[in-house]
Design a protein around this motif. Structure first.
Motif, PDB file in Angstrom:
ATOM      1  N   LYS A 161     103.550 -79.078 -32.658  1.00  0.00           N
ATOM      2  CA  LYS A 161     105.170 -79.315 -32.776  1.00  0.00           C
ATOM      3  C   LYS A 161     105.654 -79.150 -34.122  1.00  0.00           C
ATOM      4  N   LEU A 162     105.614 -79.977 -34.559  1.00  0.00           N
ATOM      5  CA  LEU A 162     105.851 -79.913 -36.295  1.00  0.00           C
ATOM      6  C   LEU A 162     106.205 -78.707 -36.648  1.00  0.00           C
ATOM      7  N   GLU A 163     104.854 -77.863 -36.702  1.00  0.00           N
ATOM      8  CA  GLU A 163     104.907 -76.694 -36.822  1.00  0.00           C
ATOM      9  C   GLU A 163     106.036 -75.804 -36.451  1.00  0.00           C
ATOM     10  N   LEU A 164     106.304 -75.585 -35.162  1.00  0.00           N
ATOM     11  CA  LEU A 164     106.786 -75.198 -34.932  1.00  0.00           C
ATOM     12  C   LEU A 164     107.885 -75.635 -35.112  1.00  0.00           C
ATOM     13  N   PHE A 165     108.994 -76.515 -35.352  1.00  0.00           N
ATOM     14  CA  PHE A 165     110.217 -76.726 -35.735  1.00  0.00           C
ATOM     15  C   PHE A 165     110.462 -76.416 -37.251  1.00  0.00           C
ATOM     16  N   LEU A 166     109.317 -76.420 -37.769  1.00  0.00           N
ATOM     17  CA  LEU A 166     109.230 -76.110 -39.079  1.00  0.00           C
ATOM     18  C   LEU A 166     110.448 -74.263 -39.793  1.00  0.00           C
ATOM     19  N   TYR A 167     109.233 -73.737 -38.551  1.00  0.00           N
ATOM     20  CA  TYR A 167     110.050 -71.976 -38.366  1.00  0.00           C
ATOM     21  C   TYR A 167     111.312 -72.107 -37.720  1.00  0.00           C
ATOM     22  N   ARG A 168     111.291 -72.557 -36.537  1.00  0.00           N
ATOM     23  CA  ARG A 168     113.277 -73.100 -36.204  1.00  0.00           C
ATOM     24  C   ARG A 168     113.926 -73.136 -36.987  1.00  0.00           C
ATOM     25  N   LYS A 169     113.336 -74.295 -38.378  1.00  0.00           N
ATOM     26  CA  LYS A 169     114.498 -74.578 -39.360  1.00  0.00           C
ATOM     27  C   LYS A 169     114.704 -73.710 -40.421  1.00  0.00           C
ATOM     28  N   ALA A 170     114.049 -72.930 -40.661  1.00  0.00           N
ATOM     29  CA  ALA A 170     113.783 -72.466 -42.069  1.00  0.00           C
ATOM     30  C   ALA A 170     114.588 -71.160 -41.554  1.00  0.00           C
ATOM     31  N   ASP A 171     115.682 -70.322 -42.938  1.00  0.00           N
ATOM     32  CA  ASP A 171     116.592 -69.336 -42.739  1.00  0.00           C
ATOM     33  C   ASP A 171     115.998 -68.506 -42.609  1.00  0.00           C
ATOM     34  N   VAL A 173     111.447 -66.547 -42.366  1.00  0.00           N
ATOM     35  CA  VAL A 173     110.182 -66.623 -42.654  1.00  0.00           C
ATOM     36  C   VAL A 173     109.962 -65.503 -43.009  1.00  0.00           C
ATOM     37  N   VAL A 174     108.619 -65.428 -44.228  1.00  0.00           N
ATOM     38  CA  VAL A 174     107.758 -64.567 -44.478  1.00  0.00           C
ATOM     39  C   VAL A 174     106.427 -64.340 -44.501  1.00  0.00           C
ATOM     40  N   THR A 175     105.887 -63.552 -43.127  1.00  0.00           N
ATOM     41  CA  THR A 175     104.822 -63.784 -43.082  1.00  0.00           C
ATOM     42  C   THR A 175     103.662 -62.446 -43.968  1.00  0.00           C
ATOM     43  N   VAL A 176     102.417 -62.858 -44.248  1.00  0.00           N
ATOM     44  CA  VAL A 176     101.496 -61.814 -44.839  1.00  0.00           C
ATOM     45  C   VAL A 176     100.951 -60.771 -44.179  1.00  0.00           C
ATOM     46  N   ILE A 185     107.042 -64.663 -32.509  1.00  0.00           N
ATOM     47  CA  ILE A 185     107.614 -64.282 -31.398  1.00  0.00           C
ATOM     48  C   ILE A 185     107.471 -64.714 -30.809  1.00  0.00           C
ATOM     49  N   ARG A 186     105.981 -64.237 -30.014  1.00  0.00           N
ATOM     50  CA  ARG A 186     105.541 -64.676 -28.769  1.00  0.00           C
ATOM     51  C   ARG A 186     105.394 -66.092 -28.186  1.00  0.00           C
ATOM     52  N   ARG A 187     106.117 -67.135 -29.443  1.00  0.00           N
ATOM     53  CA  ARG A 187     106.098 -68.697 -29.341  1.00  0.00           C
ATOM     54  C   ARG A 187     107.867 -68.831 -29.477  1.00  0.00           C
ATOM     55  N   GLY A 188     108.368 -68.255 -29.691  1.00  0.00           N
ATOM     56  CA  GLY A 188     110.371 -68.653 -29.473  1.00  0.00           C
ATOM     57  C   GLY A 188     110.639 -68.135 -30.486  1.00  0.00           C
ATOM     58  N   ILE A 189     109.933 -68.167 -31.799  1.00  0.00           N
ATOM     59  CA  ILE A 189     110.929 -67.911 -33.247  1.00  0.00           C
ATOM     60  C   ILE A 189     111.435 -66.727 -33.401  1.00  0.00           C
TER      61      ILE A 189
END
Length: 418
Positions: A161-171, A173-176, A185-189
């Motif tokens: 839940k904390l992980e998803l909170f951080l994704y949502r709050k980030a201006d 996200v850079v993934t590799v 995206i599947r998880r709602g980001i």
């Protein structure tokens, strides 16, 4: 633009996060931007502070124009889940406390694999009222479940839940990997704020070179066909498979021509050394981690590079950064990782893909690489050609353009407090 970058791995450590961060920051600095890195005393993976450093509350240095601030953390070897969590959390707290002393910052970047560093970046950005970017290198805590480092529990659920909170709050996200982006995206980001900047290679350093004669003699590898693994010896890597393949190679009528070289350290290193001895594997050579400057000498010894991870669904989404280093040096790969990275190997024609944790397939691959010289040379040349697509300099510029867009967008909404 002044970028504050939080990471718990940085040179002289030689793992993938340290190399990526340094090479990106170096390029941003060369393009005229100010870069400050907050990290800890170098200690990965043995949990011992490197010579010349101390685990102090605050120490600074300059590395190729990058201001590096090293803060105190609880240091432990890369083993034992509870101790590692204390390590991560102590750095998180120290990084948060240090960040107010870095002035006139335009943005904060926090990088995983573990996301407590991203927590620190989020807090630092709120204190400074500037945007922040989450650089996602690993799906954590999903990777904990994948390697069985911790049993399913409410704690892992809370961490997710904390992980998803951080994704949502980030201006942003850079993934590799593209697979990581699709997972989020599947998880709602929001996919609009997720960019993919793959790992790559510093082709000015990782390039073809002759085998290092002094090392060949010292390690007793002269005249041998050398298949090697260079990297962390951890739970995720299932390096028992390499030992099983070594036993099969040794049993071949011409088995003495083959050697396996394993360079690195990690939670499973001691166990692997003990197991190799008990199996009588005198065709396996273990080497401890070496410096960033020295590692290229060891890469030069390899006729073929082995890349391997456990057989699990999560690891189909990762792209081991060593793949690009192999390609840059013209070393064909035996790739025991399914998914997106295997697709790159096949698309670029850089080597042979085999099933993870399949020692028979790995053994067959080593033999094929030795016996089919035409195919070997084709893998080598194709790898060199493909490496140019993953030049770290160009990837750093790609990420910088995204960071600049985030800052410009924030400035358009309101003046940034420094």
């Amino acid at each position: 633009m002044h970028i504050l970058f939080l990471t718990d791995n940085f040179p002289p450590e030689v793992n993938a996060p340290a190399s990526r961060t340094f090479e990106h920051c170096r390029e941003w600095r060369s393009m005229g931007h100010e870069v400050t890195v907050i990290t800890c005393a170098p200690n990965f993976p043995k949990g011992k502070v490197f010579d010349g450093y101390r685990n102090h509350l605050w120490q600074t240095e300059e590395v190729e124009g990058i201001r590096v601030i090293r803060v105190w953390s609880y240091i432990t070897a890369n083993e034992g889940f509870v101790k590692r969590i204390l390590d991560y959390q102590s750095f998180m707290l120290s990084a948060v406390l240090a960040s107010p002393f870095v002035r006139k910052v335009d943005m904060v970047v926090g990088t995983s694999p573990q996301f407590f560093t991203a927590c620190a970046a989020y807090v630092a950005s709120r204190m400074k009222r500037v945007p922040w970017v989450f650089e996602l290198r690993d799906l954590w805590p999903e990777s904990i479940r994948a390697v069985g480092a911790m049993k399913e529990s409410k704690v892992l659920d809370l961490v997710e839940k904390l992980e998803l909170f951080l994704y949502r709050k980030a201006d942003a996200v850079v993934t590799v990997t593209n697979a990581f982006r699709e997972n989020l995206i599947r998880r709602g980001i929001d996919g609009q704020k997720i960019d993919v900047v793959t790992n790559g290679v510093d082709i000015s350093r990782f390039k073809p070179r002759q085998k290092d004669a002094e090392l060949l003699a010292r390690l007793g590898l002269e005249g041998k066909f050398i298949a090697g693994y260079i990297g962390t010896h951890g739970m995720a890597h299932a390096l028992d498979t390499l030992l099983e393949a070594a036993a099969k190679l040794k049993a071949l009528p011409d088995g003495d021509r083959y050697r396996l070289l394993l360079l690195g350290d990690g939670a499973c290193k001691a166990e692997l050394v003990t197991k190799a001895r008990s199996m009588g594997l005198d065709n396996v050579v273990f080497v401890d981690s070496v410096s960033k400057q020295e590692v290229v000498r060891y890469w030069s010894l390899l006729d073929v590079s082995i890349i391997h991870l456990r057989r699990t669904e999560l690891f189909t989404t990762v792209i081991p950064s060593k793949l690009f280093e192999c390609m840059g040096m013209g070393i064909p790969v035996l790739h025991g990782v399914a998914g997106e990275s295997a697709d790159i190997v096949q698309q670029e024609g850089a080597g042979i893909v085999f099933e993870p944790e399949n020692a028979d397939a790995l053994c067959d691959g080593v033999v094929r690489m030795f016996e089919d010289r035409m195919a070997y040379e084709r893998y080598r040349s194709k790898g060199l050609e493909g490496a140019r697509k993953y030049d770290r300099k160009e990837l750093a510029q790609q990420m910088l353009a995204m960071l600049e867009a985030v800052v410009d967008d924030a400035r358009g909404k309101k003046p940034l407090a420094r």
